[in-house]
Design an enzyme around this catalytic site. Structure first.
Site, PDB file in Angstrom:
ATOM      1  N   SER A   1      -4.962   2.609  21.979  1.00  0.00           N
ATOM      2  CA  SER A   1      -5.485   2.127  20.701  1.00  0.00           C
ATOM      3  C   SER A   1      -6.080   3.276  19.895  1.00  0.00           C
ATOM      4  CB  SER A   1      -6.566   1.074  20.948  1.00  0.00           C
ATOM      5  OG  SER A   1      -7.228   0.737  19.741  1.00  0.00           O
TER       6      SER A   1
ATOM      7  N   LEU B   1       0.837  -1.196   0.000  1.00  0.00           N
ATOM      8  CA  LEU B   1       0.000   0.000   0.000  1.00  0.00           C
ATOM      9  C   LEU B   1       0.873   1.248   0.000  1.00  0.00           C
ATOM     10  CD1 LEU B   1      -2.648   1.604   0.341  1.00  0.00           C
ATOM     11  CD2 LEU B   1      -2.542   1.085   2.786  1.00  0.00           C
TER      12      LEU B   1
ATOM     13  N   HIS C   1      -1.042   3.511  19.090  1.00  0.00           N
ATOM     14  CA  HIS C   1      -0.666   2.272  18.424  1.00  0.00           C
ATOM     15  C   HIS C   1      -0.994   2.376  16.926  1.00  0.00           C
ATOM     16  CE1 HIS C   1       0.390  -0.869  21.433  1.00  0.00           C
ATOM     17  NE2 HIS C   1       0.669  -1.582  20.355  1.00  0.00           N
TER      18      HIS C   1
END
Length: 780
Positions: free
Chosen positions: A354, A134, A303
């Site tokens: 997160s 990507l 993260h």
């Protein structure tokens, strides 16, 4: 205890696990090959470390440490290694001295490595192999030197999961060969961004080699070469300049993924903070004496797991997208990965943080699973996953990355506080398995030999484990204990006692076949720029762990006369040791605590060690520190289990032929797609004929030529590799046409390398390319 029963599925998984483990153990014992013969790489036979260094280079452990332990028959150590017969020294360019500020050098280079036939590093998910790209991965280097050149520091942020000890040792070796004692273990920090979508295979300790499904010297060499190129560019381009620092909060991009663990910390401590994550971003803005921008380093705790474990495309995730946006803005007219401006978004205390801000939900029922064990009423923990803000993982990646970039841009624009003062650095190698920790003036504790707890196998809400283990386990399971004992031997009473209340799943510190399973010798390091201190953390600190370390280091500096220091937590540096949870978080044994491998007093040991480094810098006694026990560099590693195969094109076809052509016309917002006869992309990691797998080109009538507008580093493109049988494969290239695309005539090109091997002849790597038919892009 009630008798344990197992479903048919569980019995099948248990049988499968036993068979896989048995095969793995057999392979670990049999499949040795020297790194000198892995994948066509010729080892020089020497791994040199600085032996003639200035006063900054003689450092060592502050606490009482035990022996370094048995390193195995294939380990070599820095100063005892055979010196190379000839060492190339790069002359130091003259530095202009009459100015206030620093000499600043920035550099960036590609370090992508393999994008196929290799596991992605981060989720440890079997079968999550790379199948294309990507975006490219980059190493970004920043050299800062005092005006007279007497002291300098080097910080490198790398788009990889984490820095392995092997990677750092090899880079230090090559820096010593090229620059002598200019760049050393004490003044060089290598930091991983922690993308979970980069290739694995560059480790030397057995746990990580198993997780990587073998060692890939092809990827290792590509990474080392890229890191070195970024440093060489920064070294060559040094110029007088100034540094400005700024701080500010970033909202709406993170949650704490283990809030139950965080709540175990004292309420009085938690009350001092408004959030259970660190929201503050710190940016360093670098300009030359004319005020022109040179580069940026940003530290922020998040993260890079917006791309989840179902992804198979190599990419730099959310922080990489922030770097991409910043560099594209500053390097207008350049393709991605090119241009002089360098922007690094480095990791910090991200252990329990997160980006999947919608939180954990049961993917089968939609209900929340934000509980102590991250488990669902139906399906258990494997159903509990956190989601990002976007429609899919790529959309979430860009939303989070865009917000981070935008905040860094604002902080950079308003940065007015100049960083001034001398540069200093301190470093130690420490045997982390045997550190005596002073809990108070009369009581001590010890760190432990490494071990992983049961909840390690559970994974997290960002990427669950595969066997339905549960987070928060403070008791073992007799069934799994029996399997472990039969395959690997029983953990000693000493290690079980040391790690309590962690129930030990893998006693890695007592396993040494074919090599130690975890590192014993760990780097601790601080570099300072005036009133800024960068602590190089060899793992993933949780939010509260980072806060405690920052406060302790800042207090130590203040105690010895260095007031108002800004302390930065720079994560995943130099060697990887999993997580560092607080003592209180450790007691409830969620994933982060189960992965705190040196036991419940790991954080206290690090705080003690980093305070010692801070004191040495503040009192100008760094020269009095011993360097500590040197880490090993293993010369024999297990090769990747995926063999090199000959590439073959279908009968009547050649590599690069178009199998599915582009449509004659596309509108902006649509996806142009072309399928080519392909070859294994891993061949390209050892051959620099082409710098990209693809280009999107626009025809310019005025010059009657094709102009490249996008490549495989562009977030608008995708390169998918589809592996077939008997060496045949296809390559699908997609261009997601942005709204900003200008109408006109375009084409897509594919660049690859095929492996050819005739009978009784060595294999050769041949380059090829393919070109689509021209197509038109129109606006709506």
């Amino acid at each position: 205890m009630a008798k344990r029963t197992f479903s048919t599925l569980e019995m099948f998984l248990i049988f499968l696990l036993v068979m896989m483990t048995a095969i793995t153990v057999a392979l670990l014992s049999l499949l040795f090959i020297t790194s000198g013969t892995i994948e066509n790489h010729k080892d020089s036979g020497s791994h040199i470390f600085p032996t003639t260094q200035g006063p900054m280079a003689t450092q060592g452990p502050m606490a009482t440490h035990g022996p370094t332990g048995t390193q195995g028959p294939a380990a070599t150590h820095g100063p005892t290694a055979t010196q190379a017969s000839s060492v190339t020294r790069t002359p130091e360019p003259p530095l202009f001295q009459n100015f206030s500020g620093y000499h600043i050098g920035v550099g960036r280079a590609d370090c992508t490595g393999q994008v196929a036939d290799i596991n992605l590093m981060g989720y440890s998910k079997n079968g999550q192999n790379a199948r294309g790209i990507l975006t490219r991965l980059y190493s970004r280097a920043f050299i800062l030197a005092e005006p007279d050149g007497s002291n300098r520091v080097l910080f490198v942020s790398i788009d990889i999961g984490m820095v392995s000890q092997r990677l750092r040792l090899e880079v230090l070796n090559r820096l010593q060969s090229k620059y002598g004692s200019l760049y050393r273990r004490d003044n060089v920090i290598l930091s991983g961004t922690h993308t979970h979508s980069g290739p694995a295979g560059y480790f030397q300790y057995t746990v990580f080699v198993i997780a990587s499904e073998g060692f890939s010297n092809r990827t290792f060499e590509y990474m080392v070469t890229g890191i070195m190129k970024s440093i060489e560019t920064a070294h060559t381009n040094m110029k007088p300049g100034k540094i400005f620092i700024n701080k500010g909060n970033v909202d709406g991009v993170q949650i704490n993924r283990s809030p139950y663990s965080y709540l175990q910390n004292p309420q009085s401590e938690r009350a001092r903070y408004s959030s259970n994550t660190d929201k503050e971003m710190i940016v360093l803005k670098m300009i030359d004496l004319n005020g022109d921008d040179l580069g940026l380093i940003s530290w922020f705790a998040i993260h890079p797991v917006s791309m989840n474990s179902s992804n198979h495309l190599v990419n730099s995730d959310n922080v990489g997208y922030a770097s991409y946006l910043f560099e594209q803005e500053k390097n207008r007219g350049y393709l991605p990965g090119e241009g002089p401006y360098v922007a690094a978004f480095a990791s910090s205390n991200l252990g329990d943080v997160s980006p999947n801000i919608l939180g954990p939900h049961c993917i089968n029922t939609g209900e929340s699973c934000d509980n102590a064990n991250s488990t669902c009423p139906i399906g258990g923990p494997s159903m509990c996953m956190a989601m990002g803000p976007g429609q899919d993982m790529l959309d979430s990646t860009q939303i989070i990355g865009q917000t981070i970039y935008q905040r860094a841009k604002e902080l950079c624009a308003s940065a007015s506080r100049e960083v001034t003062g001398p540069l200093a650095s301190a470093h130690q190698w420490v045997n982390m398995t045997d550190v005596t920790v002073w809990l108070n003036s009369t009581h001590t504790a010890k760190t432990c030999k490494p071990a992983l707890g049961y909840s390690f196998a559970a994974g997290t809400i960002d990427g669950v484990g595969g066997l339905n283990f549960t987070q928060g386990k403070t008791e073992g399971d007799p069934f799994w204990d029996t399997i472990r004992d039969q395959l690997l031997g029983k953990p000693s009473e000493e290690i079980k006692e040391c790690h309590k209340p962690k129930p030990i799943l893998l006693h890695t510190g007592e396993l040494s076949i074919p090599h130690p399973w975890h590192p014993d010798i760990v780097d601790v390091q601080i570099i300072t720029l005036g009133s800024l201190a960068i602590t190089a953390i060899p793992g993933e600190f949780t939010t509260m762990s980072g806060r405690r370390l920052r406060e302790a280091v800042q207090a130590e500096f203040s105690l010895y006369g260095m007031q108002n220091m800004t302390v930065v937590i720079s994560g995943l540096c130099n060697v990887y040791t999993h997580y560092i949870a607080t003592y209180e978080e450790y007691q409830v044994q969620r994933y982060e605590a189960a992965s705190t491998i040196y036991g419940p007093h790991t954080l206290s040991a690090y705080i003690q060690l980093f305070r010692g480094l801070a004191k040495a810098i503040a009192t100008d006694t760094v020269a009095n520190l011993s360097k500590g026990p040197e880490p090993p560099f293993f010369k024999q590693l297990i090769t990747s289990l995926i063999p090199n195969t000959v590439d073959r094109a279908p009968i009547g076809r050649t590599f690069g032929d178009v199998l599915q052509p582009a449509k004659p016309e596309y509108r902006v917002g649509e996806v142009a797609e072309v399928v080519f006869v392909g070859a294994n992309p891993k061949n390209s990691a050892e051959n620099w004929t082409h710098q990209t797998f693809l280009t999107v080109e626009k025809y310019e009538a005025t010059s009657a030529s094709w102009q490249t507008l996008y490549n495989d580093a562009s977030w608008e493109t995708r390169f998918h590799w589809h592996k077939g049988l008997l060496g045949q494969s296809n390559a699908t290239i997609q261009w997601h046409i942005p709204d900003t695309a200008q109408p006109g005539i375009y084409r897509i090109k594919y660049f690859g390398h095929n492996r050819k091997q005739d009978i009784l002849k060595p294999a050769v790597i041949l380059s090829f390319e393919g070109t689509s038919s021209a197509f038109e892009v129109v606006t709506t």
